[in-house]
Write an enzyme that holds these catalytic residues in place. Sequence first.
Site, PDB file in Angstrom:
ATOM      1  N   ASN A   1      -0.707  24.460 -28.559  1.00 42.92           N
ATOM      2  CA  ASN A   1      -1.886  25.305 -28.790  1.00 42.92           C
ATOM      3  C   ASN A   1      -2.315  25.142 -30.237  1.00 42.92           C
ATOM      4  OD1 ASN A   1      -3.685  27.407 -29.179  1.00 42.92           O
ATOM      5  ND2 ASN A   1      -2.119  29.019 -29.113  1.00 42.92           N
TER       6      ASN A   1
ATOM      7  N   TYR B   1     -25.494  25.615 -84.561  1.00 37.70           N
ATOM      8  CA  TYR B   1     -25.010  27.001 -84.420  1.00 37.70           C
ATOM      9  C   TYR B   1     -25.001  27.638 -85.797  1.00 37.70           C
ATOM     10  CZ  TYR B   1     -21.872  30.749 -82.831  1.00 37.70           C
ATOM     11  OH  TYR B   1     -21.315  31.962 -82.504  1.00 37.70           O
TER      12      TYR B   1
ATOM     13  N   ASN C   1       0.248  25.753 -44.587  1.00 42.69           N
ATOM     14  CA  ASN C   1       1.149  26.884 -44.813  1.00 42.69           C
ATOM     15  C   ASN C   1       1.877  26.808 -46.140  1.00 42.69           C
ATOM     16  OD1 ASN C   1       0.923  28.302 -42.193  1.00 42.69           O
ATOM     17  ND2 ASN C   1       1.602  26.314 -41.443  1.00 42.69           N
TER      18      ASN C   1
ATOM     19  N   THR D   1      -2.028  38.086 -33.424  1.00 45.80           N
ATOM     20  CA  THR D   1      -3.329  37.411 -33.321  1.00 45.80           C
ATOM     21  C   THR D   1      -4.296  38.122 -32.356  1.00 45.80           C
ATOM     22  OG1 THR D   1      -2.121  35.891 -31.870  1.00 45.80           O
ATOM     23  CG2 THR D   1      -2.688  35.088 -34.051  1.00 45.80           C
TER      24      THR D   1
ATOM     25  N   ARG E   1       4.258  31.695 -47.675  1.00 44.17           N
ATOM     26  CA  ARG E   1       4.891  30.422 -48.021  1.00 44.17           C
ATOM     27  C   ARG E   1       4.106  29.609 -49.050  1.00 44.17           C
ATOM     28  NH1 ARG E   1       6.097  27.194 -42.924  1.00 44.17           N
ATOM     29  NH2 ARG E   1       4.632  28.583 -41.861  1.00 44.17           N
TER      30      ARG E   1
ATOM     31  N   SER F   1     -27.592   7.373 -95.397  1.00 41.57           N
ATOM     32  CA  SER F   1     -26.220   7.742 -95.004  1.00 41.57           C
ATOM     33  C   SER F   1     -25.714   8.917 -95.825  1.00 41.57           C
ATOM     34  CB  SER F   1     -25.274   6.577 -95.279  1.00 41.57           C
ATOM     35  OG  SER F   1     -25.426   5.638 -94.302  1.00 41.57           O
TER      36      SER F   1
ATOM     37  N   GLY G   1      -3.499  36.828 -42.334  1.00 46.91           N
ATOM     38  CA  GLY G   1      -2.086  36.538 -42.639  1.00 46.91           C
ATOM     39  C   GLY G   1      -1.865  36.489 -44.145  1.00 46.91           C
TER      40      GLY G   1
ATOM     41  N   GLU H   1       5.380  30.703 -27.085  1.00 43.50           N
ATOM     42  CA  GLU H   1       5.622  30.576 -28.516  1.00 43.50           C
ATOM     43  C   GLU H   1       6.962  29.890 -28.742  1.00 43.50           C
ATOM     44  OE1 GLU H   1       3.353  31.350 -31.055  1.00 43.50           O
ATOM     45  OE2 GLU H   1       2.301  31.203 -29.152  1.00 43.50           O
TER      46      GLU H   1
END
Length: 480
Positions: A183, A400, A240, A95, A31, A437, A27, A168
């Site tokens: 379902n 570095y 969704n 499906t 949304r 220091s 799918g 459905e």
Amino acid sequence: MMLPMKSESHKEKTDNPKWTAIILAAGKGTRMGSPLPKVLHPVAGRPMLQNVIEACRQAGVSDIRLVVGHGSHLVQNVVEPMGVHLFSQKEQKGTADAVMSAEPETIEGNVIILNGDHPLLSAADLKSFIEKFEAQKMDLAVVSAKLKEPKDFGRIVRANGQLVAIVEAKDASNDALKINEVNTGIYVAKAQILADYLPKIQNNNAKKEYYLTDILGLTIHARKKVGTLEGNPRVAFGVNTQAELAQASRIKYRQKAKELMDKGVLILDPRAVYIEESVEIAPGSVIYPQVFIRGRSKIGTLCAIEPNCFIVDSLLGEGVQLKANSYLERVQILNRASVGPFARLRPETIIGEEAHVGNFVEMKKVKFGAKSKAGHLTYLGDAEIGSDVNIGCGTITCNYAVDKKKYKTVIGNGTFVGSDTQFVAPLTVGENAVIGSGSTITKDVPARALAVARGKQVIIENYVKTEDKSQKTSDKKSGD
Ligand code: UD1
Ligand code: MG
């Protein structure tokens, strides 16, 4: 159509897989409103699809087939290392067509059909469906759930208690819409049933799609053993929208917090911690609000993790104090050390026992010895610091170089580094040395030596030629 796998190692088939999972994920997820494929959106820190795949694996499913839409390369990159087989469904025709794309006719044994966007499903849920299906010797089962708000879910229609069909929501009558048993989109079936009946499904419905749910009518008519298995509402929870995604994460984080509290971890506000499922925390540790703990992190007993800490793939021993606003990534902090507030520890750093790392200290690839201290404003990178070393405020390792390579600084046990020192690596400082220091150290320092590398202090007397203001003020006062 099965998509070829990039790496050969996943190609070999497991011996006679008894259980195969077909995960539907073709799918569009329109949304969600995001360019990321829906199933890759993270739920509590990991792609929601990964939750479903891992639940299958833990439930003992050996062959996992994922149905994706045309060109879902991103999904392929994420799931291939998990040994999942991908099948592409060129056009989203429903499906039933999606399940057919996973070539059920090539499967032996039983199949569990799942949705890729149901991230709250657990291995225990799957195991219980598998066990019940086997125990009741069923041919086909649909997992149902009773929901307070059945919304767009397909409704389970029964006659005399027996499953008759799934309707459905879009095709349902007002009476059918009142049914609150739905379902969940999870099915358990003998592979043979899918191979025999899926090709018979037609698309005469509101959406002109091939509905997997129509397999029920066909199999019931053929007197197969078809029924429902009840799941909890969590199983039906699908994502969704972004709001549902956030809700799913919140549910998972709350579950984890509760699990930890049940084991004796102190969580000040379980609604405000973000601890991923994979994390381990020993009893007696306390977690303040707004803490993120991610990935393979492990925290020992009696630690305190103060607000706003972000911990990724890190190991903390016992009694570690992690003060507010610290950021840890792939590090190890040994027993009773204290770190922060505002510390940043980068990968491959190990903080020794009872060591102290204070505020605004950054470390990268550092071995920091037991009882050593770097209290304030310091950068240490590519360094090995012995035990009982004092790193003064403002110390930095210049690791570095202009050749774009990294160089190492080694400092022996017991050495005292004065504030504002720069170590220009590569460098070795022996044990019990003292660095004055403000020094810029460019050469090795032997044990027990004092190294000072700064401009000598010069005093020029009467350098400022002005009147003595203090004299003037006091003159004024006395004059009044
Ligand atoms: C489906 C069920 C519905 C059930 C609900 C549970 C059907 C006809 N209906 O409805 O009874 O209550 O799931 O969430 O099956 N997909 C593909 N290819 C397609 C179509 C869908 O891979 O051609 C995938 C989707 O990515 C999704 C899953 O299948 O993961 C379900 O599809 P969706 O369109 O969300 O079905 P629903 O209308 O929600
Ligand atoms: Mg859906």
